[in-house]
Design a protein around this motif. Structure first.
Motif, PDB file in Angstrom:
ATOM      1  N   UNK A  25      25.044  60.311  18.367  1.00  0.00           N
ATOM      2  CA  UNK A  25      23.877  60.823  19.089  1.00  0.00           C
ATOM      3  C   UNK A  25      24.208  60.991  20.572  1.00  0.00           C
ATOM      4  N   UNK A  26      23.834  62.130  21.116  1.00  0.00           N
ATOM      5  CA  UNK A  26      23.945  62.333  22.568  1.00  0.00           C
ATOM      6  C   UNK A  26      22.551  62.293  23.166  1.00  0.00           C
ATOM      7  N   UNK A  27      22.441  61.713  24.350  1.00  0.00           N
ATOM      8  CA  UNK A  27      21.163  61.714  25.064  1.00  0.00           C
ATOM      9  C   UNK A  27      21.401  62.287  26.455  1.00  0.00           C
ATOM     10  N   UNK A  28      20.667  63.326  26.799  1.00  0.00           N
ATOM     11  CA  UNK A  28      20.797  63.912  28.131  1.00  0.00           C
ATOM     12  C   UNK A  28      19.776  63.276  29.050  1.00  0.00           C
TER      13      UNK A  28
ATOM     14  N   UNK B 218      13.206  60.255  29.549  1.00  0.00           N
ATOM     15  CA  UNK B 218      14.551  60.049  29.002  1.00  0.00           C
ATOM     16  C   UNK B 218      14.708  58.628  28.470  1.00  0.00           C
ATOM     17  N   UNK B 219      13.875  57.708  28.977  1.00  0.00           N
ATOM     18  CA  UNK B 219      13.888  56.351  28.419  1.00  0.00           C
ATOM     19  C   UNK B 219      13.473  56.399  26.947  1.00  0.00           C
TER      20      UNK B 219
ATOM     21  N   UNK C 222      14.527  64.168  27.218  1.00  0.00           N
ATOM     22  CA  UNK C 222      13.135  63.891  27.555  1.00  0.00           C
ATOM     23  C   UNK C 222      12.368  65.199  27.444  1.00  0.00           C
ATOM     24  N   UNK C 223      11.057  65.093  27.335  1.00  0.00           N
ATOM     25  CA  UNK C 223      10.233  66.297  27.271  1.00  0.00           C
ATOM     26  C   UNK C 223      10.296  67.057  28.590  1.00  0.00           C
TER      27      UNK C 223
ATOM     28  N   UNK D 104      13.215  66.874  21.908  1.00  0.00           N
ATOM     29  CA  UNK D 104      12.816  66.423  23.241  1.00  0.00           C
ATOM     30  C   UNK D 104      11.662  65.444  23.058  1.00  0.00           C
ATOM     31  N   UNK D 105      11.752  64.313  23.745  1.00  0.00           N
ATOM     32  CA  UNK D 105      10.913  63.161  23.430  1.00  0.00           C
ATOM     33  C   UNK D 105       9.710  63.040  24.356  1.00  0.00           C
TER      34      UNK D 105
END
Ligand SMILES: Cc1cc2nc3c(=O)[nH]c(=O)nc-3n(C[C@H](O)[C@H](O)[C@H](O)COP(=O)(O)OP(=O)(O)OC[C@H]3O[C@@H](n4cnc5c(N)ncnc54)[C@H](O)[C@@H]3O)c2cc1C
Ligand SMILES: Nc1ncnc2c1ncn2[C@@H]1O[C@H](COP(=O)(O)O)[C@@H](O)[C@H]1O
Lengths: 248, 294
Positions: free
Chosen positions: A3-6, A39-40, A115-116, A174-175
């Motif tokens: 998993x990648x998280x930007x 992003x958290x 993140x959204x 996007x979260x």
């Protein structure tokens, strides 16, 4: 799962904004920077979904100081970081998305989380743009996520309802707030993060076609007025709303 | 080419208010560029499925700008169009202009604590406008309909948020409750006041959303919705900077709070100091009477 998280480095939400000397960006003196709150949610979601043998990689486009933001995500539990370096983060979301897509395209990720929205530029764009650049399906502003084998189901809040979306992994999400409750980095995590690797390389930004002209403060609202106390003030309030403000 | 495409959302065959606002902005841009406006209607949600059709339409028409609403569909569609058309995207725009042939926009940034003026330098620019900000156009435009293809992600179902429930982001009046309401069982007071106005939505502070008293969709603020209604009524909300970020562009703000020093009173055009449990039911009654008279 790989998993990648930007993630993005942004000014703390408590910041009182002052315009800097260049007239187009904020005066950073005394400003505390944080990991973008949305992003958290993305980091937390990745950590909960990392299985045995999986990996969570955090990626940011930003200045040297963004290494601190990466450390925050590493302290939460991510495995390693990539800093795509640029002295100035451009105002053009597409330019940022191109840099991220170039980094992510050959990474073999099952999920790429964003993140959204970034609470500084409010673009609400970089995640969906990156997905399109990578040719991956994307659900934006997800408040609920389930992955069952290759089938992904996500819910997003829309005006007056909830959209239930389906696609296949690999996918981009996007979260939004509501997805989970992000953990706070524990002391042990903070210590461990110091030893985790961060790779730095130049950001391959796309063409920047949006230029900032000015940054200004919004018109001050009129100083507030207290109409009165208790139920006795209701008639006067309604009169003001009808006759002065003309909103009723 | 100086023509502009207005991408407008429909619901049950009727153009949404945001669609009329989009047409107004498209006309403004086209007027400055010396072009005309075409409109493309979106009937379905699911930006992934609509993106191909809109993209094809834009390519065929050779437009200088595409205008859409920064709604939940528009926020998803705009970035997709930007990539497919390789065009810069101006998101959540609150003012628009054309300067020397280039599109310029104002957009709130840093949670509305600052306004950025930004210029696009490209043959095609995508503009997503903030709903409820521009005056709606009532004129006629030439329209065609976008078709939904099978996208890489599909809408399986839309769960409606209850009949007639107005979304906090779309309503012209918003009544929000905070921790001062003491518990979820008292929010009917807020709902009743919203109902009394007839066209109001219910909002909430993060404190009550986090406590599980209200659904996430109602949260107003930095990590919730940004609203710009004609009237915003904050009940039992202290006015934290993150809450203000979501509602400070409301035309008129009313605050009801028992603490005279609550920061919400600094931004409230009209404040009443006192107990929400006494004031709100009475206010509801008075609003009902007022509306019955008119
Ligand atoms: C990163 C981040 C993002 C955030 N995002 C948001 C956001 O999107 N939205 C948001 O709202 N907050 C957000 N917050 C939280 C914010 O800082 C506040 O904690 C929150 O807004 C407080 O909610 P409240 O006003 O309901 O509660 P409180 O601050 O507890 O205020 C309650 C108020 O009710 C009044 N009151 C009590 N009893 C009565 C009564 N009987 N009658 C009348 N008044 C009464 C009190 O005087 C008080 O002013 C965020 C915080 C952070 C750190
Ligand atoms: N400079 C950046 N580096 C890495 N990720 C970013 C950057 N800017 C935005 N993002 C990601 O894209 C999301 C949406 O940002 P934005 O489109 O700028 O509102 C953020 O929550 C991040 O996940």
């Amino acid at each position: 799962m790989k998993i990648a998280v930007c993630i993005k480095r942004v000014p703390d939400t408590e910041t009182r904004v002052k315009v800097g000397g260049d007239g187009v960006s904020i005066d950073e003196a005394g400003v505390k920077f944080i990991l973008n709150p949305y992003d958290e949610f993305a980091v937390e979601e990745a950590l909960q979904r990392r299985e045995e043998g999986g990996e969570v990689v955090v990626v940011t486009v930003g200045p040297d100081a963004a290494a601190e933001t990466i450390r925050t995500a590493l302290a939460m539990g991510a495995d390693r970081g990539v800093l795509l370096k640029t002295d100035k983060i451009p105002a053009d979301a597409l330019a940022i998305a191109k840099a991220l897509a170039a980094e992510l395209k050959d990474g073999g990720y099952d999920l790429i989380l964003f993140g959204k929205i970034a609470v500084d530029d409010y673009n609400h764009s970089v995640g969906t743009m990156t997905a399109e650049l990578l040719g991956m399906p994307c659900v934006s502003a997800a408040v609920k996520l389930t992955v069952d084998g290759r089938r992904l189901t996500a819910e997003r809040e829309v005006e007056g309802g909830i959209e239930v979306m389906e696609c296949e992994v690999p996918a981009v999400i996007t979260c939004d707030k509501g997805l989970n409750n992000p953990r706070y980095p524990a002391l042990k995590g903070i210590m461990a993060a110091k030893k985790k690797p961060i790779e730095t390389k130049p950001a391959a930004l796309g063409a920047v076609r949006l230029t900032l002209k000015t940054l200004g403060l919004p018109p001050e609202r009129k100083e507030g007025r207290i109409v009165g106390e208790g139920v006795a003030a209701i008639p006067e309030l309604l009169r003001l709303l009808r006759q002065e403000a003309k909103v009723l | 080419m100086a023509n502009v495409l207005a991408v407008i959302e429909q619901k049950d065959g009727t153009v949404k208010k945001s669609g009329r606002e989009v047409i107004a902005v498209a006309k403004q841009i086209a007027g400055s560029l010396g072009g005309s406006v075409d409109a493309l209607t979106l009937d379905a949600s699911g930006a992934a499925a609509l993106a191909a059709s809109v993209t094809a339409h834009v390519k065929q028409g050779g437009y200088a700008a595409v205008v859409l609403a920064a709604s939940s569909t528009g926020k998803d569609l705009g970035p997709r169009l930007a990539v497919r058309l390789d065009a810069p995207l101006l998101m959540d725009v609150t003012a628009i202009g054309v300067d020397g042939g280039r599109i310029t926009a104002s957009r709130p940034v840093y949670a509305g604590k600052a306004i950025q003026q930004i210029v696009a330098d490209a043959p095609l620019t995508i503009v997503a406008i903030r709903p409820n900000t521009f005056t709606a156009d009532t004129g006629e435009v030439k329209t065609s309909a976008a078709s939904a293809a099978t996208g890489s992600s599909t809408v399986k179902e839309v769960k409606a948020g209850g009949q007639g429930v107005l979304d906090v982001g779309e309503a012209s009046i918003v009544v929000s409750g905070g921790r001062g309401m003491k518990g979820p069982e008292h929010f009917h007071l807020i709902e009743d006041l919203a109902k009394a106005f007839g066209n109001a939505a219910v909002g909430a502070s993060r404190a009550v959303v986090d406590a599980g008293w209200r659904p996430h969709g109602e949260q107003v603020g930095q990590t919730g919705k940004t609203v710009s209604p004609q009237l915003y009524i904050a009940v039992g909300i202290s006015g934290a900077i993150q809450h203000l970020a979501g509602m400070r562009t409301a035309k008129v703000i009313v605050a009801i709070n028992k603490d005279r020093d609550a920061p919400i009173f600094k931004v409230a055009d009209y404040g009443i100091v006192g107990d929400a449990f006494e004031i709100v039911p009475r206010l509801t009654e008075e609003v009902r009477k007022l509306r019955a008279e008119h």
